[in-house]
Design an enzyme around this catalytic site. Sequence first.
Site, PDB file in Angstrom:
ATOM      1  N   TYR A 181      -1.334 -45.854 -71.634  1.00  0.00           N
ATOM      2  CA  TYR A 181      -0.001 -46.157 -72.330  1.00  0.00           C
ATOM      3  C   TYR A 181       0.928 -47.508 -72.605  1.00  0.00           C
ATOM      4  CZ  TYR A 181       4.611 -44.259 -74.616  1.00  0.00           C
ATOM      5  OH  TYR A 181       5.719 -43.400 -75.151  1.00  0.00           O
ATOM      6  N   LYS A 225       2.034 -49.724 -75.628  1.00  0.00           N
ATOM      7  CA  LYS A 225       3.311 -50.206 -75.514  1.00  0.00           C
ATOM      8  C   LYS A 225       3.931 -51.969 -75.554  1.00  0.00           C
ATOM      9  CE  LYS A 225       4.397 -45.968 -77.101  1.00  0.00           C
ATOM     10  NZ  LYS A 225       4.872 -45.899 -79.022  1.00  0.00           N
ATOM     11  N   SER A 254       8.160 -48.728 -76.089  1.00  0.00           N
ATOM     12  CA  SER A 254       8.578 -47.782 -74.804  1.00  0.00           C
ATOM     13  C   SER A 254       9.598 -48.807 -73.233  1.00  0.00           C
ATOM     14  CB  SER A 254       7.781 -46.320 -73.756  1.00  0.00           C
ATOM     15  OG  SER A 254       7.632 -46.051 -72.757  1.00  0.00           O
TER      16      SER A 254
END
Length: 259
Positions: free
Chosen positions: A168, A172, A155
């Site tokens: 997150y 990532k 991401s």
Amino acid sequence: MEPVPQTQARLNGQVAIVTGASRGIGRAIALALVAEGANVVINYASSSAAAEDVVNEIMAGGGGDTVGEALAIQADVSKAEQVDALVNKVMEKWHRIDILVNNAGITRDALLLRMKQEDWEAVIDLNLTGVFLCTKAVSKIMLKQRSGRIINITSVAGLMGNPGQANYSAAKAGVIGFTKTVAKELASRGITVNAVAPGFIATDMTSNIKADDIVSYIPLGRFGQPEEVAGMVRFLAADSAAAYITGQVFNVDGGMVMA
Ligand code: NAP
């Protein structure tokens, strides 16, 4: 006028696993790989009806030499024993694995001081450890085959950070480091490992984000569509030109991140 030539099915006889393919980006990737002739595993965690819908859609359009088949397999890919069972089922049915797309992912957003350890661990367990587990299990088979393409969905949050997504973003960013290391480890056996970094894509994951708040940061002025991420994955998985690409990160983000 000459008819437009149909895309050649470049993956006939090949087998792909797409994790988290019941919805969103994974679903679009599965459809794109099937259109290239691959047999595709539609992995999911709990949405069995949605996964069966994807399989039915693929099988309804199937037949002939140019479209592959699909099989739905439930597995929580953050659990080693479930990943091993998934890979065993694929080998029993198709006896090979040529493509792995590590796509399954979740968010559990909160600002750092409010983030619970369980939110941190849930995201790291699936979004990073899940990628490790699937890649390890599948690469054993690809090493014997001396070929394979692994594509990890990361991401832009892993590249630029995003408030409320410490868990997150860390997962990532970890996927990017993992991609580069494994690309170096597997290169001598003809296996490529790349990452695709989407920006804001219109799926369930982003359904509660107000587009108006975000689009001013996106040069192309809109959210992306799952098919636009799938197009990059399709290139990396199916195109002969992608055979000489490994350890790279490709942003599909409407221009949000420009290195
Ligand atoms: P989504 O619509 O929420 O779909 C998530 C998929 O992951 C579903 O198929 C879900 O299965 C599956 N999944 C969840 N937990 C799982 C588990 N433990 N084991 C196996 N599968 C599991 O998400 P998306 O937006 O398509 O995102 C796909 C990937 O792109 C993720 O890695 C995400 O981080 C990344 N990404 C998305 C965006 C975006 O803007 N949407 C941007 C950048 C990166 P069930 O249906 O069974 O729950």
